[in-house]
Write a protein that holds these residues in place. Sequence first.
Motif, PDB file in Angstrom:
ATOM      1  N   VAL A 368       0.864  -1.182   0.000  1.00  0.00           N
ATOM      2  CA  VAL A 368       0.000   0.000   0.000  1.00  0.00           C
ATOM      3  C   VAL A 368       0.898   1.229   0.000  1.00  0.00           C
ATOM      4  O   VAL A 368       1.853   1.318   0.770  1.00  0.00           O
ATOM      5  N   SER A 369       0.611   2.188  -0.883  1.00  0.00           N
ATOM      6  CA  SER A 369       1.484   3.348  -1.040  1.00  0.00           C
ATOM      7  C   SER A 369       1.259   4.366   0.072  1.00  0.00           C
ATOM      8  O   SER A 369       0.119   4.742   0.359  1.00  0.00           O
ATOM      9  N   SER A 370       2.331   4.831   0.652  1.00  0.00           N
ATOM     10  CA  SER A 370       2.238   5.868   1.685  1.00  0.00           C
ATOM     11  C   SER A 370       1.899   7.224   1.067  1.00  0.00           C
ATOM     12  O   SER A 370       1.523   8.159   1.773  1.00  0.00           O
ATOM     13  N   LEU A 371       2.048   7.334  -0.264  1.00  0.00           N
ATOM     14  CA  LEU A 371       1.715   8.589  -0.932  1.00  0.00           C
ATOM     15  C   LEU A 371       0.208   8.825  -0.899  1.00  0.00           C
ATOM     16  O   LEU A 371      -0.269   9.942  -0.684  1.00  0.00           O
ATOM     17  N   SER A 372      -0.550   7.742  -1.111  1.00  0.00           N
ATOM     18  CA  SER A 372      -2.014   7.828  -1.062  1.00  0.00           C
ATOM     19  C   SER A 372      -2.508   6.534  -0.448  1.00  0.00           C
ATOM     20  O   SER A 372      -2.857   5.589  -1.164  1.00  0.00           O
ATOM     21  N   VAL A 373      -2.507   6.469   0.874  1.00  0.00           N
ATOM     22  CA  VAL A 373      -2.770   5.233   1.604  1.00  0.00           C
ATOM     23  C   VAL A 373      -4.113   4.623   1.230  1.00  0.00           C
ATOM     24  O   VAL A 373      -4.248   3.403   1.133  1.00  0.00           O
ATOM     25  N   SER A 374      -5.076   5.434   0.961  1.00  0.00           N
ATOM     26  CA  SER A 374      -6.425   4.903   0.752  1.00  0.00           C
ATOM     27  C   SER A 374      -6.682   4.458  -0.692  1.00  0.00           C
ATOM     28  O   SER A 374      -7.688   3.795  -0.947  1.00  0.00           O
ATOM     29  N   SER A 375      -5.796   4.830  -1.636  1.00  0.00           N
ATOM     30  CA  SER A 375      -6.160   4.585  -3.034  1.00  0.00           C
ATOM     31  C   SER A 375      -5.060   3.992  -3.915  1.00  0.00           C
ATOM     32  O   SER A 375      -5.343   3.617  -5.055  1.00  0.00           O
ATOM     33  N   SER A 376      -3.826   3.843  -3.439  1.00  0.00           N
ATOM     34  CA  SER A 376      -2.719   3.476  -4.341  1.00  0.00           C
ATOM     35  C   SER A 376      -1.898   2.304  -3.801  1.00  0.00           C
ATOM     36  O   SER A 376      -1.778   2.102  -2.587  1.00  0.00           O
ATOM     37  N   PHE A 377      -1.308   1.583  -4.741  1.00  0.00           N
ATOM     38  CA  PHE A 377      -0.346   0.516  -4.436  1.00  0.00           C
ATOM     39  C   PHE A 377       0.974   0.812  -5.153  1.00  0.00           C
ATOM     40  O   PHE A 377       1.027   1.555  -6.144  1.00  0.00           O
ATOM     41  N   ALA A 378       2.030   0.212  -4.652  1.00  0.00           N
ATOM     42  CA  ALA A 378       3.362   0.420  -5.225  1.00  0.00           C
ATOM     43  C   ALA A 378       3.484  -0.288  -6.578  1.00  0.00           C
ATOM     44  O   ALA A 378       2.831  -1.304  -6.845  1.00  0.00           O
ATOM     45  N   ILE A 379       4.324   0.297  -7.424  1.00  0.00           N
ATOM     46  CA  ILE A 379       4.617  -0.303  -8.738  1.00  0.00           C
ATOM     47  C   ILE A 379       6.119  -0.230  -9.017  1.00  0.00           C
ATOM     48  O   ILE A 379       6.847   0.553  -8.398  1.00  0.00           O
ATOM     49  N   VAL A 380       6.562  -1.045  -9.995  1.00  0.00           N
ATOM     50  CA  VAL A 380       7.864  -0.841 -10.639  1.00  0.00           C
ATOM     51  C   VAL A 380       7.552  -0.155 -11.964  1.00  0.00           C
ATOM     52  O   VAL A 380       6.800  -0.685 -12.790  1.00  0.00           O
ATOM     53  N   GLY A 381       8.065   1.059 -12.151  1.00  0.00           N
ATOM     54  CA  GLY A 381       7.740   1.830 -13.352  1.00  0.00           C
ATOM     55  C   GLY A 381       8.434   1.311 -14.595  1.00  0.00           C
ATOM     56  O   GLY A 381       9.531   0.741 -14.533  1.00  0.00           O
ATOM     57  N   ASN A 382       7.799   1.545 -15.727  1.00  0.00           N
ATOM     58  CA  ASN A 382       8.372   1.072 -16.988  1.00  0.00           C
ATOM     59  C   ASN A 382       9.685   1.765 -17.323  1.00  0.00           C
ATOM     60  O   ASN A 382      10.489   1.243 -18.102  1.00  0.00           O
ATOM     61  N   ASP A 383       9.927   2.932 -16.748  1.00  0.00           N
ATOM     62  CA  ASP A 383      11.186   3.629 -16.979  1.00  0.00           C
ATOM     63  C   ASP A 383      12.258   3.254 -15.956  1.00  0.00           C
ATOM     64  O   ASP A 383      13.325   3.870 -15.907  1.00  0.00           O
ATOM     65  N   GLY A 384      11.950   2.270 -15.101  1.00  0.00           N
ATOM     66  CA  GLY A 384      12.937   1.798 -14.136  1.00  0.00           C
ATOM     67  C   GLY A 384      12.851   2.494 -12.796  1.00  0.00           C
ATOM     68  O   GLY A 384      13.751   2.339 -11.966  1.00  0.00           O
ATOM     69  N   TYR A 385      11.793   3.239 -12.551  1.00  0.00           N
ATOM     70  CA  TYR A 385      11.667   3.953 -11.260  1.00  0.00           C
ATOM     71  C   TYR A 385      10.765   3.162 -10.311  1.00  0.00           C
ATOM     72  O   TYR A 385       9.968   2.319 -10.716  1.00  0.00           O
ATOM     73  N   ALA A 386      10.923   3.436  -9.002  1.00  0.00           N
ATOM     74  CA  ALA A 386      10.032   2.885  -7.984  1.00  0.00           C
ATOM     75  C   ALA A 386       8.901   3.880  -7.787  1.00  0.00           C
ATOM     76  O   ALA A 386       9.123   5.019  -7.383  1.00  0.00           O
ATOM     77  N   GLY A 387       7.675   3.453  -8.083  1.00  0.00           N
ATOM     78  CA  GLY A 387       6.570   4.393  -8.007  1.00  0.00           C
ATOM     79  C   GLY A 387       5.337   3.783  -7.374  1.00  0.00           C
ATOM     80  O   GLY A 387       5.390   2.710  -6.750  1.00  0.00           O
ATOM     81  N   SER A 388       4.195   4.470  -7.491  1.00  0.00           N
ATOM     82  CA  SER A 388       2.917   3.963  -7.016  1.00  0.00           C
ATOM     83  C   SER A 388       1.841   4.495  -7.944  1.00  0.00           C
ATOM     84  O   SER A 388       2.039   5.504  -8.644  1.00  0.00           O
ATOM     85  N   TYR A 389       0.667   3.784  -7.925  1.00  0.00           N
ATOM     86  CA  TYR A 389      -0.393   4.227  -8.833  1.00  0.00           C
ATOM     87  C   TYR A 389      -1.746   3.817  -8.270  1.00  0.00           C
ATOM     88  O   TYR A 389      -1.842   2.965  -7.385  1.00  0.00           O
ATOM     89  N   TYR A 390      -2.794   4.445  -8.819  1.00  0.00           N
ATOM     90  CA  TYR A 390      -4.146   4.188  -8.332  1.00  0.00           C
ATOM     91  C   TYR A 390      -4.534   2.732  -8.579  1.00  0.00           C
ATOM     92  O   TYR A 390      -4.248   2.147  -9.613  1.00  0.00           O
ATOM     93  N   ALA A 391      -5.261   2.186  -7.617  1.00  0.00           N
ATOM     94  CA  ALA A 391      -5.575   0.753  -7.599  1.00  0.00           C
ATOM     95  C   ALA A 391      -6.417   0.310  -8.789  1.00  0.00           C
ATOM     96  O   ALA A 391      -6.344  -0.864  -9.205  1.00  0.00           O
ATOM     97  N   SER A 392      -7.204   1.211  -9.368  1.00  0.00           N
ATOM     98  CA  SER A 392      -8.084   0.803 -10.464  1.00  0.00           C
ATOM     99  C   SER A 392      -7.381   0.777 -11.823  1.00  0.00           C
ATOM    100  O   SER A 392      -7.960   0.343 -12.812  1.00  0.00           O
ATOM    101  N   HIS A 393      -6.144   1.250 -11.842  1.00  0.00           N
ATOM    102  CA  HIS A 393      -5.414   1.267 -13.110  1.00  0.00           C
ATOM    103  C   HIS A 393      -4.995  -0.154 -13.483  1.00  0.00           C
ATOM    104  O   HIS A 393      -4.670  -0.968 -12.620  1.00  0.00           O
ATOM    105  N   SER A 394      -5.002  -0.446 -14.771  1.00  0.00           N
ATOM    106  CA  SER A 394      -4.591  -1.786 -15.225  1.00  0.00           C
ATOM    107  C   SER A 394      -3.104  -1.764 -15.572  1.00  0.00           C
ATOM    108  O   SER A 394      -2.699  -1.149 -16.570  1.00  0.00           O
ATOM    109  N   ASP A 395      -2.310  -2.427 -14.728  1.00  0.00           N
ATOM    110  CA  ASP A 395      -0.860  -2.504 -14.957  1.00  0.00           C
ATOM    111  C   ASP A 395      -0.421  -3.961 -14.981  1.00  0.00           C
ATOM    112  O   ASP A 395      -1.218  -4.891 -14.790  1.00  0.00           O
TER     113      ASP A 395
END
Length: 406
Positions: A368-395
């Motif tokens: 669960v992302s600390s950036l937006s605890v209620s709405s986001s999960f962590a991701i590995v970005g396609n550009d090689g970065y550590a990021g987070s994104y909204y849960a409803s997005h298809s990744d």
Amino acid sequence: KMASTVLPNGIIIPEKYSRDWYNDLYHNWQELDNLLGASGPGDGTLTIQKNGTAVGTFSANQATNETVNIEVPTKTSDLSNDSGFLTGVTWNDVTDKPSFATVATSGSYNDLSNKPTIPTVNNGTLTIQQNGTTVDTFTANSSTDKTVNISVPAKTSDLSNDSGFLTLESLSANSIPFHNSYPRCKYLGTSITDAQNTAIKNRTYDDLFIGDYWTINGINWRIVAIDYYFNVGDTNFSKGNIIVMPDTVLYNAQMNETNTTAGAYYGSLMRTQNLNSARAIAQNAFGSHLANHRILLANSVDASGPSNWAWYDSDGVELPNEIQIYGTRVWGSALKGFDAGTQKQQFPLLALAPQFVNTRQTYWLQDVSSLSVSSSFAIVGNDGYAGSYYASHSDGVRPSFTLSYI
């Protein structure tokens, strides 16, 4: 009627011929006789001689032709030598000749003076050895050529190891840490073999190292950790095990249908439904090798992040978390350990070979992302970065798979 008449040359004219014919013939004969003379044609003989010796004759009144051939010499060898004619000269017949050493006429080496000293031809033997062992020999007075080849090692594998020399085999024997620290990246085939199954069962992991991979149905399944979950669980998981991940994402999916993190990773739509396709793919590739074991997972979220956890059954198919990928938290909660649980160490391959983290694709992690605890999960970005994104997005979905023996 006339009687037969004999002409002066002996020709007889028969009596039956007329007088006129006779007269004409006689008249003509008289004229011929006057021309030839009373004696008639001559019959002298020609005698042909060669050096006074008759070779042949020919009559002047001969009725037939004749050829007489006289052999005339064409080469000096056809002639006989006169008295005193020289055909050869002996050395003794030569006068006023200069003085020569005896060898000039004898041709004998023994008649030479000041003869050189000829060295003695020896016949020693050369013995060729390799490390004290005879390979071949060659004599100094040999009349034929010989080639002796000495095999010199060209690769370290051609050498025998000294006492205490370390090899891959000796390092890896019963050494799980070494299997986890050598990213060999060897192709292992299209399925887990009996030998590989036994190596996992015995926890020797013979010929299995991180980075090694199977290619099944067009997917590279790469070993990222060995013995990762051994002795983990409220019910102890005491079986040899390996963790594999696909080199790329398997497909895209949502963490939740809406932008919520309620229930954390355990309660997410991803774990309850959207991983099912990954389970089917893994089941087709590895079958009964997928290991059931117990893990701790975050199951609730408050304003600060994951707020609780519990032990759950895992069928061996799970999203990895930030610690397993990066070796540290990035967007996950730094104040609590609920989102780490039993997934608390980085996968060894990803620590030693970061290129296997970055696939040029975006894929989901558990945290669960600390950036937006209620709405986001962590991701590995396609550009090689550590990021987070909204849960409803298809990744991307790139799970880890725990495999054991059967």
